[in-house]
Design an enzyme around this catalytic site. Sequence first.
Site, PDB file in Angstrom:
ATOM      1  N   HIS A  17      33.736  51.443   2.041  1.00 52.92           N
ATOM      2  CA  HIS A  17      34.895  50.950   2.199  1.00 52.92           C
ATOM      3  C   HIS A  17      34.869  49.525   2.319  1.00 52.92           C
ATOM      4  O   HIS A  17      35.781  48.778   1.568  1.00 52.92           O
ATOM      5  CB  HIS A  17      35.406  51.240   3.764  1.00 52.92           C
ATOM      6  CG  HIS A  17      35.560  52.682   4.037  1.00 52.92           C
ATOM      7  ND1 HIS A  17      34.897  53.322   4.983  1.00 52.92           N
ATOM      8  CD2 HIS A  17      36.460  53.486   3.246  1.00 52.92           C
ATOM      9  CE1 HIS A  17      35.421  54.688   4.917  1.00 52.92           C
ATOM     10  NE2 HIS A  17      36.321  54.802   3.956  1.00 52.92           N
ATOM     11  N   LYS A  41      43.703  65.565  13.791  1.00 49.54           N
ATOM     12  CA  LYS A  41      42.367  65.375  13.336  1.00 49.54           C
ATOM     13  C   LYS A  41      41.272  64.982  14.501  1.00 49.54           C
ATOM     14  O   LYS A  41      41.912  64.468  15.439  1.00 49.54           O
ATOM     15  CB  LYS A  41      42.118  64.129  12.357  1.00 49.54           C
ATOM     16  CG  LYS A  41      41.491  64.739  11.066  1.00 49.54           C
ATOM     17  CD  LYS A  41      41.569  63.290  10.077  1.00 49.54           C
ATOM     18  CE  LYS A  41      40.692  63.807   8.901  1.00 49.54           C
ATOM     19  NZ  LYS A  41      40.895  62.500   8.027  1.00 49.54           N
ATOM     20  N   ARG A  90      35.230  57.413  -6.088  1.00 44.49           N
ATOM     21  CA  ARG A  90      33.696  57.719  -6.298  1.00 44.49           C
ATOM     22  C   ARG A  90      33.498  58.680  -7.266  1.00 44.49           C
ATOM     23  O   ARG A  90      32.310  58.512  -7.718  1.00 44.49           O
ATOM     24  CB  ARG A  90      33.131  58.145  -4.893  1.00 44.49           C
ATOM     25  CG  ARG A  90      32.951  57.129  -3.824  1.00 44.49           C
ATOM     26  CD  ARG A  90      32.807  57.840  -2.441  1.00 44.49           C
ATOM     27  NE  ARG A  90      34.252  58.420  -1.924  1.00 44.49           N
ATOM     28  CZ  ARG A  90      34.332  58.934  -0.758  1.00 44.49           C
ATOM     29  NH1 ARG A  90      33.292  58.872   0.264  1.00 44.49           N
ATOM     30  NH2 ARG A  90      35.688  59.568  -0.553  1.00 44.49           N
ATOM     31  N   SER A 127      32.167  58.623   5.235  1.00 40.73           N
ATOM     32  CA  SER A 127      32.254  58.565   6.518  1.00 40.73           C
ATOM     33  C   SER A 127      31.584  59.680   6.908  1.00 40.73           C
ATOM     34  O   SER A 127      31.127  59.704   8.208  1.00 40.73           O
ATOM     35  CB  SER A 127      33.598  58.404   6.991  1.00 40.73           C
ATOM     36  OG  SER A 127      34.131  57.067   6.766  1.00 40.73           O
TER      37      SER A 127
HETATM   38  P1  ADP Z   1      40.308  59.613   4.070  1.00 42.80           P
HETATM   39  O1  ADP Z   1      41.859  59.193   3.825  1.00 42.80           O
HETATM   40  O2  ADP Z   1      39.822  60.862   3.350  1.00 42.80           O
HETATM   41  O3  ADP Z   1      40.153  59.714   5.631  1.00 42.80           O
HETATM   42  P2  ADP Z   1      38.396  57.495   3.912  1.00 42.80           P
HETATM   43  O4  ADP Z   1      39.020  56.967   5.307  1.00 42.80           O
HETATM   44  O5  ADP Z   1      37.031  57.868   3.984  1.00 42.80           O
HETATM   45  O6  ADP Z   1      39.519  58.557   3.605  1.00 42.80           O
HETATM   46  O7  ADP Z   1      38.570  56.631   2.800  1.00 42.80           O
HETATM   47  C1  ADP Z   1      39.673  55.658   2.535  1.00 42.80           C
HETATM   48  C2  ADP Z   1      39.395  55.149   0.950  1.00 42.80           C
HETATM   49  O8  ADP Z   1      38.353  54.696   0.757  1.00 42.80           O
HETATM   50  C3  ADP Z   1      39.582  56.230   0.091  1.00 42.80           C
HETATM   51  O9  ADP Z   1      40.334  55.740  -1.157  1.00 42.80           O
HETATM   52  C4  ADP Z   1      38.176  56.644  -0.414  1.00 42.80           C
HETATM   53  O10 ADP Z   1      38.276  57.251  -1.958  1.00 42.80           O
HETATM   54  C5  ADP Z   1      37.576  55.308  -0.411  1.00 42.80           C
HETATM   55  N1  ADP Z   1      36.145  55.341  -0.257  1.00 42.80           N
HETATM   56  C6  ADP Z   1      35.678  55.946   0.850  1.00 42.80           C
HETATM   57  N2  ADP Z   1      34.224  55.811   0.792  1.00 42.80           N
HETATM   58  C7  ADP Z   1      34.041  55.118  -0.480  1.00 42.80           C
HETATM   59  C8  ADP Z   1      32.892  54.504  -1.254  1.00 42.80           C
HETATM   60  N3  ADP Z   1      31.696  54.845  -0.697  1.00 42.80           N
HETATM   61  N4  ADP Z   1      33.197  53.912  -2.304  1.00 42.80           N
HETATM   62  C9  ADP Z   1      34.398  53.658  -2.836  1.00 42.80           C
HETATM   63  N5  ADP Z   1      35.482  54.077  -2.027  1.00 42.80           N
HETATM   64  C10 ADP Z   1      35.369  55.035  -0.819  1.00 42.80           C
END
Ligand code: ADP
Length: 151
Positions: A17, A41, A90, A127
Site C-alpha cells: 500500500h 468484517k 498485483r 494484509s
Molecule cells: P481490500 O479492499 O481487499 O480490503 P486492501 O485494503 O488490502 O484491499 O487493498 C486496497 C488496495 O491496495 C487494492 O487496490 C489492492 O489491490 C492494493 N494493494 C494491496 N496490496 C498491494 C501490493 N502489495 N501491491 C500493490 N497494491 C496492493
Amino acid sequence: MKRAIFPGSFDPITLGHFDIIERGITLFDELIIAIGINADKKYMFTLEERKNFIKACFKDNPKVKVVAYEGLTVHFCQENNVDFILRGLRNPSDFEFEKAIAHTNRDLAPIETVFLLTAASTSYISSSIVRDVIRNNGDYTKLVPKPVRVK
Ligand code: ADP
C-alpha cells in the site's frame, strides 16, 4: 484540483500500500486514504489503530489525508469532489476483481479508476499474509511501514 481516493481496509497498511500511495501522490494534488467500514468484517486492528498507522506514515506529506467511510465508494467520491479512484494491481486475480468493480463504479458515476502496477519488491505482500505472520509470532516488520507495530 485533482483529488483521488485510495480505498481499502488497510488491516494493516503494508509496504505494498505504502508504495502505491507514494507513487500515486505524484499524479494527484490530494490523495485521500479512505478506510472502508464493513460491519460484517472482523478486523485485527481497530479503525483508530489503522487510521493512526497511516497518519504516522504520511505525517510529513500534506497531500495525503486519512478518513473512514461507510457505503459505496462512488457516493463518497461524489460527496467529497473526488474524481479518481486509485487501486493497485498485483496479479491476474486482482485484475479480474478490480475490473468488475471499476466497471460497476463507471456505471454508477463518471469517476475514473486509475491502476498502478505493484512494485516488484512488494508484489507478494497482502494484509492477510501480514495478519497471518502476526498471529503466528513471525517477524512482520519487514512487510509493513515502521509505524505499524503490534502492542
Ligand atoms: P481490500 O479492499 O481487499 O480490503 P486492501 O485494503 O488490502 O484491499 O487493498 C486496497 C488496495 O491496495 C487494492 O487496490 C489492492 O489491490 C492494493 N494493494 C494491496 N496490496 C498491494 C501490493 N502489495 N501491491 C500493490 N497494491 C496492493
